[in-house]
Design an enzyme around this catalytic site. Structure first.
Site, PDB file in Angstrom:
ATOM      1  N   GLY A 116       4.517   7.418   2.864  1.00 20.45           N
ATOM      2  CA  GLY A 116       3.613   6.523   3.565  1.00 20.45           C
ATOM      3  C   GLY A 116       2.152   6.748   3.216  1.00 20.45           C
TER       4      GLY A 116
ATOM      5  CG  LEU B 214       2.443   2.641   1.482  1.00 23.83           C
ATOM      6  CD1 LEU B 214       3.089   1.263   1.525  1.00 23.83           C
ATOM      7  CD2 LEU B 214       3.311   3.613   0.691  1.00 23.83           C
TER       8      LEU B 214
ATOM      9  CD  GLU C 166      -6.187   1.501  -4.462  1.00 21.97           C
ATOM     10  OE1 GLU C 166      -5.876   2.584  -3.905  1.00 21.97           O
ATOM     11  OE2 GLU C 166      -7.258   0.923  -4.253  1.00 21.97           O
ATOM     12  N   GLY C 167      -1.715   3.980  -6.000  1.00 21.81           N
ATOM     13  CA  GLY C 167      -0.661   4.652  -6.761  1.00 21.81           C
ATOM     14  C   GLY C 167       0.710   4.137  -6.359  1.00 21.81           C
ATOM     15  CG  HIS C 168       2.200   4.985  -2.508  1.00 27.90           C
ATOM     16  ND1 HIS C 168       1.105   5.464  -1.829  1.00 27.90           N
ATOM     17  CD2 HIS C 168       3.085   6.015  -2.586  1.00 27.90           C
ATOM     18  CE1 HIS C 168       1.325   6.733  -1.493  1.00 27.90           C
ATOM     19  NE2 HIS C 168       2.508   7.087  -1.941  1.00 27.90           N
TER      20      HIS C 168
ATOM     21  CD  GLN D 113       8.616  16.102   0.762  1.00 27.91           C
ATOM     22  OE1 GLN D 113       9.709  15.539   0.834  1.00 27.91           O
ATOM     23  NE2 GLN D 113       7.655  15.658  -0.039  1.00 27.91           N
TER      24      GLN D 113
ATOM     25  CE  LYS E 132      -2.488  13.041  -7.190  1.00 29.96           C
ATOM     26  NZ  LYS E 132      -1.626  13.723  -6.206  1.00 29.96           N
TER      27      LYS E 132
END
Length: 282
Positions: free
Chosen positions: A31, A33, A35-37, A61, A149
């Site tokens: 979540g 979110l 620009e990468g997502h 994690q 990334k």
């Protein structure tokens, strides 16, 4: 766009799409979110009939001293961004839904985790691999999309899909960057104005390394020293690591050849940032 929080509903829907012969592109996220997502969603939209997005901040994690409680969350904003970017199914289960009882079986990652971020985050990739195993079974996508990334995560997912025979194509999408080169990240919001000014030095350092390799440098130690030196000169950040490995198996190299990754992680006062580049060296 269909929004669901229930595993059962998600499974039923996905099964129906598959019966209809539709391809499913899956973008698993935590979540908040950015620009990468969005780049992952666009790629999934281009390549599949159905795009499914999951938003789940996975407690497994996060280490004991990590930012699980502080990790940014804004589900309404995520829903809006998902809708604007052509998502068909938005899956946002609760922790109780995903982990109704203590796990009796968990995935342990044996390879590709004793370096880079895995070294300082023991158990992190076990948590990633466990939740992805669950999500892959729930969604059963045709393709799954991950950003380069987090290249170590991509390497771990590559191994997970291969070793567990998931009939899923892994699609690795190039890192999306700000205009000044800083890799987009949900954690960039933590940076002070001064740190934000210094942060692009990570990518600049990696570009210096790339230039040195293009000019014939093949010694990994020389490359690491060059990157460290650049970051130390241009930032106040504390270097966590600068490492060079073969990719995606993340093995040390005596001499640079084949597909390699140069990866960095640094700690500013308010955030830890990672970045990397991969190169094909002949």
């Amino acid at each position: 766009m269909i929004v669901t929080t229930k595993i059962q509903d998600m499974q039923t829907m996905m099964q129906q799409y598959r019966l209809e012969g539709k391809t499913i592109g899956f973008v698993p996220t935590m979540g908040y979110l950015h620009e990468g997502h969005i780049a992952l969603l666009k790629k999934a939209r281009e390549e599949n009939d159905i795009v499914a997005l999951s938003v789940f901040v996975n407690p497994l994690q996060f280490g004991p001293n990590e930012d699980f409680a502080r990790y940014p969350r804004d589900i309404e904003r995520d829903e809006r961004i998902a809708k604007e970017n052509g998502v068909d199914v938005f899956f946002c289960p609760s922790v109780e839904e995903m982990y109704p009882h203590p796990l009796s079986v968990q995935v342990t990652v044996k390879e590709r985790v004793d370096v880079l971020c895995g070294k300082s985050r023991p158990g992190h990739f076990d948590g990633v691999a466990t939740v992805l195993t669950k999500l892959f079974h729930i969604v059963m996508p045709t393709r799954a999309y991950f950003g380069m990334k987090d290249a170590q995560q991509v390497a771990v997912v590559d191994g997970l899909i291969r070793d567990f025979h998931f009939p899923i194509e892994l699609v690795a999408v190039p890192t999306v960057r700000e205009e000044d080169g800083l890799a987009k990240s949900s954690r960039n919001v933590y940076l002070s104005p001064e740190e934000r000014k210094e942060a692009p030095a990570l990518y600049q350092a990696l570009q210096q390394a790339k230039t040195a390799i293009e000019n014939g440098e093949r010694n990994p130690e020389t490359i690491c020293a060059l990157v460290k030196n650049y970051i130390q000169t241009h930032t106040h950040a504390e270097i966590d690591y600068v490492e060079v490995y073969s990719y995606p198996d993340l093995k040390p190299l005596e001499k640079l050849h084949g597909k390699v990754i140069i990866a960095v992680a640094v700690r500013f006062a308010s955030a830890r940032l990672i970045d990397n580049i991969t190169l094909d060296i002949v």
